[in-house]
Design a protein around this motif. Sequence first.
Motif, PDB file in Angstrom:
ATOM      1  N   LEU A 149       1.833  -4.724  30.637  1.00 40.47           N
ATOM      2  CA  LEU A 149       0.397  -4.684  30.308  1.00 40.47           C
ATOM      3  C   LEU A 149       0.150  -5.153  28.880  1.00 40.47           C
ATOM      4  O   LEU A 149      -0.739  -5.964  28.616  1.00 40.47           O
ATOM      5  N   ASN A 150       0.959  -4.639  27.957  1.00 40.85           N
ATOM      6  CA  ASN A 150       0.781  -5.023  26.559  1.00 40.85           C
ATOM      7  C   ASN A 150       1.023  -6.507  26.373  1.00 40.85           C
ATOM      8  O   ASN A 150       0.332  -7.173  25.599  1.00 40.85           O
ATOM      9  N   TYR A 151       2.021  -7.019  27.096  1.00 42.63           N
ATOM     10  CA  TYR A 151       2.335  -8.437  26.988  1.00 42.63           C
ATOM     11  C   TYR A 151       1.160  -9.273  27.485  1.00 42.63           C
ATOM     12  O   TYR A 151       0.744 -10.237  26.830  1.00 42.63           O
ATOM     13  N   ILE A 152       0.600  -8.865  28.633  1.00 48.56           N
ATOM     14  CA  ILE A 152      -0.555  -9.605  29.166  1.00 48.56           C
ATOM     15  C   ILE A 152      -1.703  -9.574  28.153  1.00 48.56           C
ATOM     16  O   ILE A 152      -2.330 -10.591  27.864  1.00 48.56           O
ATOM     17  N   ALA A 153      -1.959  -8.388  27.602  1.00 48.06           N
ATOM     18  CA  ALA A 153      -3.053  -8.261  26.627  1.00 48.06           C
ATOM     19  C   ALA A 153      -2.833  -9.207  25.459  1.00 48.06           C
ATOM     20  O   ALA A 153      -3.735  -9.920  25.021  1.00 48.06           O
ATOM     21  N   LEU A 154      -1.592  -9.239  24.985  1.00 50.21           N
ATOM     22  CA  LEU A 154      -1.259 -10.082  23.837  1.00 50.21           C
ATOM     23  C   LEU A 154      -1.489 -11.548  24.160  1.00 50.21           C
ATOM     24  O   LEU A 154      -2.049 -12.304  23.363  1.00 50.21           O
ATOM     25  N   ARG A 155      -1.067 -11.949  25.372  1.00 47.06           N
ATOM     26  CA  ARG A 155      -1.234 -13.344  25.769  1.00 47.06           C
ATOM     27  C   ARG A 155      -2.703 -13.718  25.866  1.00 47.06           C
ATOM     28  O   ARG A 155      -3.123 -14.784  25.409  1.00 47.06           O
ATOM     29  N   ILE A 156      -3.508 -12.832  26.454  1.00 40.03           N
ATOM     30  CA  ILE A 156      -4.940 -13.120  26.584  1.00 40.03           C
ATOM     31  C   ILE A 156      -5.566 -13.282  25.207  1.00 40.03           C
ATOM     32  O   ILE A 156      -6.304 -14.231  24.943  1.00 40.03           O
ATOM     33  N   VAL A 157      -5.210 -12.371  24.320  1.00 39.17           N
ATOM     34  CA  VAL A 157      -5.780 -12.441  22.971  1.00 39.17           C
ATOM     35  C   VAL A 157      -5.393 -13.757  22.306  1.00 39.17           C
ATOM     36  O   VAL A 157      -6.224 -14.450  21.727  1.00 39.17           O
ATOM     37  N   GLN A 158      -4.126 -14.136  22.442  1.00 31.75           N
ATOM     38  CA  GLN A 158      -3.673 -15.378  21.803  1.00 31.75           C
ATOM     39  C   GLN A 158      -4.387 -16.591  22.375  1.00 31.75           C
ATOM     40  O   GLN A 158      -4.832 -17.468  21.652  1.00 31.75           O
TER      41      GLN A 158
END
Lengths: 273, 392
Positions: B376-385
């Motif tokens: 989940l955190n990884y997905i969030a990070l990717r979306i933000v980037q």
Amino acid sequence: MNAPVHHQTLVTPEKPKALAAGQFKVTARDVDVFYGDKHAIRKLSIDIPDRAVSAFIGPSGCGKSTFLRCINRMNDTIPTCRVTGDIKVDKNDIYDPKIDVVQLRAKVGMVFQKPNPFPKSIYENVAYGPRIHGLAASKTELDEIVEKSLRKAGLWEEVKDRLQHPGTGLSGGQQQRLCIARAIAVNPEVILMDEPCSALDPIATARIEELIDELRQNYCIVIVTHSMQQAARVSQLTAFFHLGTLVEYGDTDEMFTAPQEKRTQDYITGRFG
Amino acid sequence: MFVWTVLLIVLMAAIAYWAGRTRAAGLVTAGGPRLHSLPSYHGLFTAAGAMIGGLALAIAGALAFGGQSVATPVAAVVGAGIGAAPLYAKSSLDFRARNNFERIVLVLLICCSGVAILTTIGIVFSVLFETLVFFRSVSPIEFLFGTHWSPTGTPPSFGLIPLLAGTLLITVIAILVAGPLGLLSAIYMAEYASPHLRSVLKPILEILAGIPTVVLGFFAALTVAPLIRGSGEAMGFSVASESALAAGLVMGMMIVPLISSLSDDIINAVPQSLRDGSYAMGATKSETIKKVVLPAALPGIVSAFMLAISRAVGETMIVVMAAGLAANLTANPLAAVTTITVQIATLLVGDQEFDSPKTLSAFALGFVLFFFTLVLNYIALRIVQKYREQYD
């Protein structure tokens, strides 16, 4: 019917050429603006003609931007700001409670000091206004409006192949022209420009100035600038503000060669400000 | 002896500071060359030597003679002396005590962040190894794809799917509650509320975040669950006394402040110039919010949601009390379900043998949970980037 109400600074033997020629688009009478307790503009009256560029000059804090923002009621967004007096666009009092501020702003567009394209594609930036005002019935029509606006802003050739790219990816000068394209996409009649070149380099500035000169054929343009050279280059009329009052208003040529007021002369020759 | 040791080390450091400082100050002669570093840096440098030497020998002494022995404080004093002496001797007019002391501070900072990182890695690996031990008695296939969970049954079965389904069900309910509530209240607070109202509302919402989850848990079990059961039965549904809906609703209330507070900050961070640009085009307030402010704030809002989801997935107390222990595989929010966290808690409460598959399965569940939130955190990070590239 368009006889200007006599204003101290307009009492000159012959009326300024540009004033005599055009029709007045914006007229203000005895306007006072307060920010809380601060009296930002005192008893200001001015007649701004259509199809000409009027420049507001004056030292920082003299009220020129404040007055500019009164003309499309952008000061409404500042809670402590209070405006009294009459400001009319096409003889309609814009501070009349019956007036729809949304309609007013569609008619009186604005370009800001710092380019502020929306975080959307170039196309979406220009299509934003026509979309919210329902100016285009179909996608083709919208495409046409976008192209026409970008052409008028002199940006079409540079961006036609990348309309879907983000508007924020353009250079500063291009971003500012995008903001101009965005403003003219809703067919405004007046365009207010608040130091539109202060964040740009000289080449981008020259490009914007050319553009302003072209746009003058169709719009009433009011520009606030800190550069006296810019005022001399792009405007037909110049208004000099000082400490919240309009000191002098008249033909740009006369203003810069033979100002009526001592304060104006001191300012344009660089003695203060 | 421990207190004495600590006090003695501090005392030795203070003495070293004073000695180093005095010596450095004494080096300056009137009209002569100036010190490279101020005397206090010489003092700090010497004191750092005393600290390090004292701590090192005290630990060594405690290991050799035992913590209760008088030898430990003695070793601390000796160590401090040994540590400080060479540094004390070093001080001279052009000795760069200032730069050297800053290097010591840098090493200290690196050590502190190292401790945090190493702890994380240590926990991950210990969970991983125990999970591997668990997989020796239960096959990973059975664990990951089994649809029956009963670790105390005979024979016990360890199928993850019902727990995963329960976790997801409750999390989805929680997000369905908290997402709209949190986001819309954030929009109200950031765009419409007067500054005064906002300064009152925001702290109140944050108090909600401060309610201990155990309180929310019994609120869910004793107030919300009977309410849902009563009103559900009045409408002719059969509702379990411990339902996913009750737990999900209360968990949603728990994460509302998280979403609203973060989103409020993010919406406020959208530059005013964008709003002005939109107003100047003749857009109304709600058009501006919908078409300019929210799209610009989207990456931040998405990461706020992801953070909220991670929080919901890992939440234990509310579900222990309100969701029940029955590992039902169902999508019915009115039925009782159980979650990964609840099962970990129940598996490890009471007396345990550490090598039974029942206990070890907690590690496997923990690992799944960890993996879940990591993704989940990884997905969030990717979306933000992704959106940051487009928007900034």
